[in-house]
Design an enzyme around this catalytic site. Structure first.
Site, PDB file in Angstrom:
ATOM      1  N   GLU A 154      -3.050   4.892   1.985  1.00  0.00           N
ATOM      2  CA  GLU A 154      -4.096   4.765   1.004  1.00  0.00           C
ATOM      3  C   GLU A 154      -4.321   3.398   0.815  1.00  0.00           C
ATOM      4  O   GLU A 154      -4.844   2.609   0.705  1.00  0.00           O
ATOM      5  CB  GLU A 154      -3.780   5.663  -0.233  1.00  0.00           C
ATOM      6  N   GLY A 167       0.368  -1.521   0.297  1.00  0.00           N
ATOM      7  CA  GLY A 167      -0.076  -0.076   0.526  1.00  0.00           C
ATOM      8  C   GLY A 167       0.594   1.361   0.030  1.00  0.00           C
ATOM      9  O   GLY A 167       1.935   1.204   0.452  1.00  0.00           O
ATOM     10  N   TYR A 168       0.214   2.472  -0.553  1.00  0.00           N
ATOM     11  CA  TYR A 168       0.677   3.809  -0.215  1.00  0.00           C
ATOM     12  C   TYR A 168       0.828   4.399   1.163  1.00  0.00           C
ATOM     13  O   TYR A 168      -0.329   4.399   1.387  1.00  0.00           O
ATOM     14  CB  TYR A 168       0.860   3.591  -1.877  1.00  0.00           C
ATOM     15  N   LEU A 169       1.592   5.132   1.243  1.00  0.00           N
ATOM     16  CA  LEU A 169       1.284   6.618   2.500  1.00  0.00           C
ATOM     17  C   LEU A 169       0.915   7.763   1.545  1.00  0.00           C
ATOM     18  O   LEU A 169       1.086   8.444   1.858  1.00  0.00           O
ATOM     19  CB  LEU A 169       2.756   6.571   3.227  1.00  0.00           C
TER      20      LEU A 169
END
Length: 181
Positions: free
Chosen positions: A105, A52-54
């Protein structure tokens, strides 16, 4: 890995870094290809990846990834079509799990990655799950953009220049939403 950037006396704001096998640490040169058939499946052992992406800005992203029983924090900055500045650091799996569930996100991305060595190069074949099911991509990291390499018969179209195939974009625009030709 030590890689510094900034103002240092006598250094004129340039990157300062160590080299390993003539590759500057922190620089990634990568090509992506579609995969044809399943002739690659018997050539390695798949490992489950959950990421996942911050921050999902394609110009500079921060990713959390669990790879089997390990976890990493990854920072990338786009520098051209094939080149990216990249830093990766090991983090505890417990921390990565928390970040994926509560901070990253949404949605996140899952895939199985199979590493396959051919000649002097390592191919990473990603078979995606969920809304990206049916997509299989092979990546190869190179020392230079001009480096030649052996293409196995299961390598298809070069999609290195197509931003749809970046993991960061597969979250926002999954493969199953694409109009199939």
């Amino acid at each position: 890995m030590l890689f510094l950037h900034g103002s240092f006396p006598g250094r004129h704001n340039e990157f300062i870094g160590y080299q390993l096998n003539t590759k500057i640490m922190g620089l990634e040169i990568e090509r992506k290809f579609l995969v044809q058939g399943d002739g690659w499946k018997s050539l390695g052992t798949p490992v489950l990846f959950h990421q996942g992406y911050l921050n999902r800005n394609p110009e500079r992203s921060v990713r959390v990834r669990i790879e089997g029983d390990m976890a990493k924090l990854n920072i990338k900055a786009q520098r051209g079509t094939l080149r990216r500045i990249e830093y990766e650091y090991a983090i505890p799996v417990k921390d990565a799990t928390f970040l994926l569930e509560h901070v990253c996100e949404q949605p996140t991305l899952s895939k199985h990655r199979t590493k396959i060595t051919i000649g002097d190069c390592c191919w990473e074949v990603d078979e995606f799950h969920g809304t990206n099911k049916g997509l299989v991509i092979a990546e190869i990291e190179l020392e230079t953009e001009e480096q030649s390499f052996e293409k196995p018969d299961w390598i298809g179209e070069d999609v290195s220049d197509d931003p749809r195939y970046l993991n960061i974009n597969l979250i926002q625009n999954p493969f199953q939403n694409w109009k199939q030709d």
